[in-house]
Each structure stands twice: as structure tokens, then as C-alpha cells.
Design an enzyme around this catalytic site. Structure first.
Site, PDB file in Angstrom:
ATOM      1  N   ASP A   1      35.524 -61.171 -49.584  1.00  0.00           N
ATOM      2  CA  ASP A   1      35.797 -59.594 -49.003  1.00  0.00           C
ATOM      3  C   ASP A   1      36.343 -59.891 -47.629  1.00  0.00           C
ATOM      4  O   ASP A   1      36.398 -60.897 -47.187  1.00  0.00           O
ATOM      5  CB  ASP A   1      34.222 -59.041 -48.775  1.00  0.00           C
ATOM      6  CG  ASP A   1      33.160 -59.877 -48.532  1.00  0.00           C
ATOM      7  OD1 ASP A   1      33.498 -61.177 -48.121  1.00  0.00           O
ATOM      8  OD2 ASP A   1      32.102 -59.770 -49.034  1.00  0.00           O
TER       9      ASP A   1
ATOM     10  N   GLU B   1      31.294 -53.749 -47.882  1.00  0.00           N
ATOM     11  CA  GLU B   1      30.181 -52.959 -47.605  1.00  0.00           C
ATOM     12  C   GLU B   1      30.163 -51.556 -47.664  1.00  0.00           C
ATOM     13  O   GLU B   1      29.268 -51.016 -47.468  1.00  0.00           O
ATOM     14  CB  GLU B   1      30.356 -53.145 -45.874  1.00  0.00           C
ATOM     15  CG  GLU B   1      30.328 -54.452 -45.254  1.00  0.00           C
ATOM     16  CD  GLU B   1      29.016 -55.188 -45.444  1.00  0.00           C
ATOM     17  OE1 GLU B   1      27.868 -54.525 -45.916  1.00  0.00           O
ATOM     18  OE2 GLU B   1      29.010 -56.592 -45.153  1.00  0.00           O
TER      19      GLU B   1
HETATM   20 ZN   LIG Z   1      27.111 -57.207 -45.696  1.00  0.00          ZN
HETATM   21 ZN   LIG Z   2      28.835 -59.448 -46.840  1.00  0.00          ZN
END
Ligand SMILES: [Zn+2]
Ligand SMILES: [Zn+2]
EC number: 3.5.1.47
Length: 371
Positions: free
Chosen positions: A66, A125
Site C-alpha cells: 500500500d 486507509e
Molecule cells: Zn492503517
Molecule cells: Zn496499514
């Protein structure tokens, strides 16, 4: 490559979901400086997909990082603290990206038999990048046969990794409820519909969901973290907003919790003569590790001299990597980074030495399963 320098560069430029513009261009620049003979690069929104072509491929192995940060004011006191005021890499995604780049660099010059696909995914997120990426042409034309990801774990020492077969992370959903009644003078409640009272009853009634509706041998959480309502101490509130999160170990319990929330909200509308709307925001599917793949990984990683493997319990945290694992077999693991402050803390200070452990574990894994 100098992992620490790259991590610190990335740490300075945290950006939130689908706004990772500087991050994307930093990553692209790094990737463009690698030997290009075996690489193919595509962008998808603010993310990037890099295929490392195998010599004699029979499958594609995906590795996902991510790339987003969080809206948190950093309090680490680092000399390389965030340049973006009010934003911070407080979930270790700067580590995750650096580890991915160092593996990508290595495999740009070390041949393996199978294709490797490095996935730089935005918006973990929120609002969630995995689900729309799974629907994209860019991803599907290179769809991997199996997938791996890691997440830093402040509570474990460096040199440790932790995971388990089966369920690792929970199903999660955000929860936003807006209540609308009728405001008025504090001394004339009979002319109003008081939404502070309605919201209070709502939150109280939510407490029965986990206690009375969920199988005690399953687990769920309904947390209300914020209530907003009213304007002044002597004015009856016309509106109130309740914000929270739902977590569950099974997908069935998530459905049940939502059904109960909807029923309770209907009851509140009837009893307080108000109108209400529910928004579940971002929803993440559970992270379910493939037992055979993670079992082999744990056994082999434990043989590395500087690495110890812990079989951990499942956690109520959420991860949108779960959507990938819903369609593609694979697993996720925790990487110990030894920080007193936890994930999403303004003083998270993970130990950079853990990136070496991650490189060691992952290169050993790819050299084994991609050959
Ligand atoms: Zn996080
Ligand atoms: Zn994370």
C-alpha cells in the site's frame, strides 16, 4: 539501494487515498532508473503495477504494497519528519513501499522462472484501493495466480514475523448515522424532536448487538467513537451525527450486525419521530490466509538464521488486501518493527532494520516459489 534513505524520502511525503501524486512520481522515478529489459510498467489511478518477466513462466506471483499515509499530525521529532503538515506515514506504508522497491530492484537483475508482479496500491486507509483495482483492466490483464503482502507490527521485535493459517484480520466497516428531528427552545421540549436524546438512546441500544445477537463463540465489535449534535446548551438539537466502526471475525456476523443496526435505527425513528440515514463508508473484507501457502512460508522462513516465526492470533484490524485474497490464494504476515507507539499513532517509530528482515524473508520466498 540505500533502504533507509528511500524510506526517509517517502516518509517526508505522506499523502491520503487517491491523492498519492508525489508518492507515485517518486516511485515511478525509482522504477525508471532500474534496468528495464525485463520490466513492464503500468499506472492505475495513483498506483503502479510492475511486471518482472520470468524466464520460462508458468504462473505470476503478486506482491502488494500500500502507498498512502494518514491525516495525523506527526510527533516523532524525526529530522526527516513529514513535509506535509497534518499528514503522516503512521501505518508503516513508507516501510512497505521501500521493501517492495528493494525487491523490485533485486529482481530487475536476478532472473527467476515465473513472472513477479509488484503492485503499488493506493488508498488502503480509505476509501479502499484494492476493490476498484481488482475490477480494473490494468490489474486483470496481469492477474496473479497467488499473492503476498506484509504489514509492520510495532509489538513484535525486529527479526520476527508473525502470521497464521486461515483468518488473520477481521471484516471491517465504517458507520455514520445522521439523525434529523426538530430544534427549538430548551424550555419547550414538547414542540421539538430532540436528537441529542435520540442519539443517546441509539448508542445505548447498540450495546445489545454484540451482547445479545452475536454468537458468543464468534466475535464482533460495534464502537461509536464520535457523537456530534446541537449548537448551544439551551437549544434543543435538531440534528445529531453518530460515527463509529464495526468489526467481525466472520462475514456472516458483519451482515447480522448491520441488520441489527438498521432495525434499531428504524425503532429510533419511530420512537423519537425523526428521520435517519445510515452510511457504511469503507468496508473491508476479512484477510483469510491460504493454509497450504502460509504453512510452507512459515516453515521455510523459520529456517533462516536471523528470522523467527511466531504463529499469532487473528486481530480485529482491517486490511483491504482481504479483497485480493477473496479471489486469489495467498497470505499476509506481520513484520516485527519494535515500536513503543502503535499503528496510527503520531509517534510511531518503527526500527528501520526490519526492512532488511523483510527483504531477506521475501527474496528467499520468491527464489523458492518462482523457480
Ligand atoms: Zn492503517
Ligand atoms: Zn496499514
Amino acid at each position: 539501494m540505500d533502504r533507509i534513505a528511500v524510506r526517509r524520502d517517502l516518509h517526508k511525503i505522506p499523502e491520503i487515498g487517491f491523492k498519492e501524486f508525489k508518492t507515485q512520481s517518486y516511485l515511478l522515478q525509482f522504477i525508471q532508473n532500474l534496468p528495464q529489459d525485463r520490466l513492464e510498467v503500468k499506472t492505475w489511478k495513483t498506483g503502479i503495477l510492475v511486471k518482472v518477466k520470468g524466464q520460462n513462466p508458468t504462473k505470476t506471483i503478486g506482491y502488494r504494497t500500500d502507498i498512502d499515509g494518514l491525516p495525523i499530525v506527526e510527533e516523532t521529532g524525526y529530522p526527516f519528519q513529514s513535509d506535509h503538515e497534518g499528514y503522516m506515514h503512521a501505518c508503516g506504508h513508507d516501510f512497505h513501499m521501500t521493501i517492495a522497491l528493494s525487491l523490485l530492484e533485486y529482481y530487475s537483475t536476478h532472473e527467476v522462472k515465473d513472472h513477479l508482479l509488484f503492485i503499488f496500491q493506493p488508498a488502503e486507509e480509505g476509501p479502499g484501493g484494492a476493490l476498484p483495482m481488482l475490477d480494473s483492466e490494468e490489474f486483470n490483464s496481469w492477474k496473479p495466480d497467488q499473492m503476498v503482502a506484509l504489514h509492520i507490527a510495532p509489538e513484535y521485535p525486529v527479526g520476527t514475523i508473525a502470521t497464521k493459517p486461515g483468518l488473520l484480520f477481521a471484516n471491517t466497516s465504517e458507520l455514520f448515522i445522521d439523525l434529523k428531528g426538530k430544534g427549538g427552545h430548551a424550555a419547550y421540549p414538547h414542540h421539538t424532536r430532540d436528537m441529542v436524546v435520540a442519539a443517546s438512546h441509539l448508542v445505548t441500544q447498540f450495546q445489545s448487538i454484540v451482547a445479545r445477537n452475536i454468537d458468543p463463540l464468534d466475535s464482533a465489535v460495534v464502537t461509536v467513537g464520535k457523537i456530534d449534535g446541537g449548537t448551544k446548551q439551551n437549544i434543543i438539537a435538531e440534528k445529531a451525527r453518530v460515527e463509529g466502526t464495526i468489526r467481525s471475525l466472520s462475514a456472516e456476523s458483519m451482515t447480522l450486525v448491520k441488520q441489527r443496526i438498521e432495525a434499531i435505527v428504524k425503532g429510533i425513528e419511530a420512537s423519537f419521530e425523526c428521520s435517519a440515514s445510515i452510511d457504511y463508508g469503507s468496508n473491508y473484507f476479512q484477510v483469510n490466509n491460504d493454509a497450504a501457502l502460509v504453512g510452507e512460508f512459515m516453515e521455510q522462513a523459520d529456517k533462516l538464521s536471523d528470522v523467527s516465526v511466531i504463529e499469532c492470533r487473528e486481530a480485529m484490524t482491517g486490511e483491504d488486501f482481504g479483497y485480493f485474497l477473496k479471489e486469489i490464494p495467498g497470505f499476509m504476515f506481520w513484520l516485527g518493527v519494535n515500536s513503543d507507539s502503535g499503528l496510527h499513532s503520531s509517534s510511531l517509530m518503527p526500527d528501520e532494520a526490519a526492512m532488511d528482515t523483510a527483504f531477506q524473508v521475501m527474496s528467499d520466498y520468491f527464489n523458492r516459489i518462482a523457480n
